[in-house]
Scaffold this active site. Sequence first.
Site, PDB file in Angstrom:
ATOM      1  N   GLU A  82       0.840  -1.203   0.000  1.00  0.00           N
ATOM      2  CA  GLU A  82       0.000   0.000   0.000  1.00  0.00           C
ATOM      3  C   GLU A  82       0.880   1.261   0.000  1.00  0.00           C
ATOM      4  O   GLU A  82       1.058   1.884   1.042  1.00  0.00           O
ATOM      5  CB  GLU A  82      -0.913  -0.003   1.233  1.00  0.00           C
ATOM      6  CG  GLU A  82      -1.801  -1.237   1.356  1.00  0.00           C
ATOM      7  CD  GLU A  82      -2.415  -1.384   2.747  1.00  0.00           C
ATOM      8  OE1 GLU A  82      -2.321  -0.427   3.551  1.00  0.00           O
ATOM      9  OE2 GLU A  82      -2.967  -2.460   3.043  1.00  0.00           O
ATOM     10  N   ARG A 107       1.093   7.495   0.085  1.00  0.00           N
ATOM     11  CA  ARG A 107       1.621   8.852  -0.088  1.00  0.00           C
ATOM     12  C   ARG A 107       2.660   8.893  -1.198  1.00  0.00           C
ATOM     13  O   ARG A 107       2.844   9.930  -1.841  1.00  0.00           O
ATOM     14  CB  ARG A 107       2.184   9.378   1.222  1.00  0.00           C
ATOM     15  CG  ARG A 107       3.668   9.328   1.335  1.00  0.00           C
ATOM     16  CD  ARG A 107       4.223  10.114   2.475  1.00  0.00           C
ATOM     17  NE  ARG A 107       3.621   9.741   3.735  1.00  0.00           N
ATOM     18  CZ  ARG A 107       3.648  10.497   4.823  1.00  0.00           C
ATOM     19  NH1 ARG A 107       4.236  11.659   4.790  1.00  0.00           N
ATOM     20  NH2 ARG A 107       3.100  10.087   5.941  1.00  0.00           N
ATOM     21  N   ARG A 129      -0.065  19.194   8.680  1.00  0.00           N
ATOM     22  CA  ARG A 129       1.089  18.392   9.070  1.00  0.00           C
ATOM     23  C   ARG A 129       2.204  19.193   9.761  1.00  0.00           C
ATOM     24  O   ARG A 129       2.802  18.686  10.723  1.00  0.00           O
ATOM     25  CB  ARG A 129       1.639  17.631   7.870  1.00  0.00           C
ATOM     26  CG  ARG A 129       0.656  16.604   7.312  1.00  0.00           C
ATOM     27  CD  ARG A 129       1.260  15.761   6.191  1.00  0.00           C
ATOM     28  NE  ARG A 129       2.288  14.875   6.705  1.00  0.00           N
ATOM     29  CZ  ARG A 129       3.580  15.021   6.469  1.00  0.00           C
ATOM     30  NH1 ARG A 129       4.014  16.061   5.741  1.00  0.00           N
ATOM     31  NH2 ARG A 129       4.456  14.170   6.970  1.00  0.00           N
ATOM     32  N   CYS A 137      -5.694  31.993  13.610  1.00  0.00           N
ATOM     33  CA  CYS A 137      -5.442  32.609  14.915  1.00  0.00           C
ATOM     34  C   CYS A 137      -4.693  31.630  15.821  1.00  0.00           C
ATOM     35  O   CYS A 137      -5.181  31.232  16.889  1.00  0.00           O
ATOM     36  CB  CYS A 137      -6.773  33.038  15.536  1.00  0.00           C
ATOM     37  SG  CYS A 137      -6.573  34.138  16.940  1.00  0.00           S
ATOM     38  N   GLU A 138      -3.510  31.215  15.380  1.00  0.00           N
ATOM     39  CA  GLU A 138      -2.649  30.295  16.124  1.00  0.00           C
ATOM     40  C   GLU A 138      -1.203  30.646  15.823  1.00  0.00           C
ATOM     41  O   GLU A 138      -0.830  30.787  14.650  1.00  0.00           O
ATOM     42  CB  GLU A 138      -2.893  28.837  15.690  1.00  0.00           C
ATOM     43  CG  GLU A 138      -4.256  28.282  16.006  1.00  0.00           C
ATOM     44  CD  GLU A 138      -4.429  27.925  17.474  1.00  0.00           C
ATOM     45  OE1 GLU A 138      -3.404  27.800  18.187  1.00  0.00           O
ATOM     46  OE2 GLU A 138      -5.591  27.774  17.888  1.00  0.00           O
TER      47      GLU A 138
END
Length: 451
Positions: free
Chosen positions: A304, A307, A348, A379-380
């Site tokens: 599999e 990505r 990520r 807002c972080e």
Amino acid sequence: MTGAPWSSGTTRLPDGALAVAGVDLRALAAQHGTPAYVLDEADFRARARAYRSAFTAAFTAIGTDVDVYYAGKAFLSVAVARWAHEEGLRVDTATGGELAIALRAGVPGADIGLHGNNKSDAEITRALEAGVGRLIVDSLGEVERIAEAVRARRGEPAPVMVRVTTGVHAGGHEYISTAHEDQKFGLSLVPGPDGAPSPAVAALRAVLARPELRLLGLHSHIGSQILDPSGFEVAARKVLRLRAELAAETGYLVPEVDLGGGYGIAYLPGDVPLDPDRIAKDMAAAVDAACAELGTALPRVSVEPGRAIVGPTTCTLYTVGTVKPVTLDDGRVRTYVSVDGGMSDNLRPALYGAQYHAELASRTSSAPLALCRVVGKHCESGDIVVHEVQLPADVAPGDLLAVPATGAYGRSMASNYNQVPRPPVVAVTDGATRVLVRRETEDDLLALDQG
């Protein structure tokens, strides 16, 4: 300009702008807006073919068959599921939603697998109705739940695989290493107290005891973003040893083994991704040697490489807003370059500290390079897109920035944090664009709010 971490169709035009598959990203931004995920269709198809060809050749050479599953959790849309299947891949799903997309794409049920550590009864029933090729059992209690669902339908025995944790710790971050003991996935190979069988063995015995189930095989997945193939070889030997021990105990040699995926890709210039031919040959050799030592026939194998197929195909295109120089404690100046997206379209970096690259996409520049941090609009303070990158010192509001290798988990993990609509996925091929997943609007957000 080609090669990692960009898609194979990415080039730089004479005036310095970036193009993907013959599409000038300035024109794409004008037509579709930013932020936007830009997916190179030809690159996706080529990577799918490369993995299918490499594994088919390697396992044919040792005398067995292999299936390559596209891991839908990396990114799944109807078009992408269709492309994967057209290129000879099967599709692995982890939820009912992913299963629905694969079915909508026309992927036959027999070419779909369903994972999940906490499948609902509805998901199990839907999988059985679709005739999926395999359900991956992730806990002992799930054995009886699947058997009950089969009995309720009075259908054919369900093909199941049992996911085992091999104790091999691999991956780029603790959260994406999935075969060590202290995590939620799979069934341990470690025996229980007072001579009790391991959870994996108990589940295998339980499956064999139920006529509603057909034990198709064993499944192992050791992590994600893995760049050292040795972990796969160790895990394969453990799974094949369990297969041989089960055959010695019960007389039943399971016909298939899934060795998972998680093959690493390049995120930064200079990164070296795993080569499909190398990993295929190494895994085939490991399986061949282990089965020879154990005296067992070769199983059908599946892998599999999620990505590794979709990740490099896509870049995210942003428009620059605020540009703010900040003097650091050591006297250096770091320029904060704010873009019109952020952690809502690529979680990520905030979640894993993942590293990305960025380049100016709309023009050339003769300005000296400056130390920059690309940040989002949320807002972080942890809303970082690229932690550290050298960009032209004259980067300014209105410029386009492109961040490569965002095809895996960018759109899949996207959110509406701060009520920001999610970007579109725009496919590019042969100089043309096509929207695969449209941009969300404020009307979409408000439609869910019942007041």
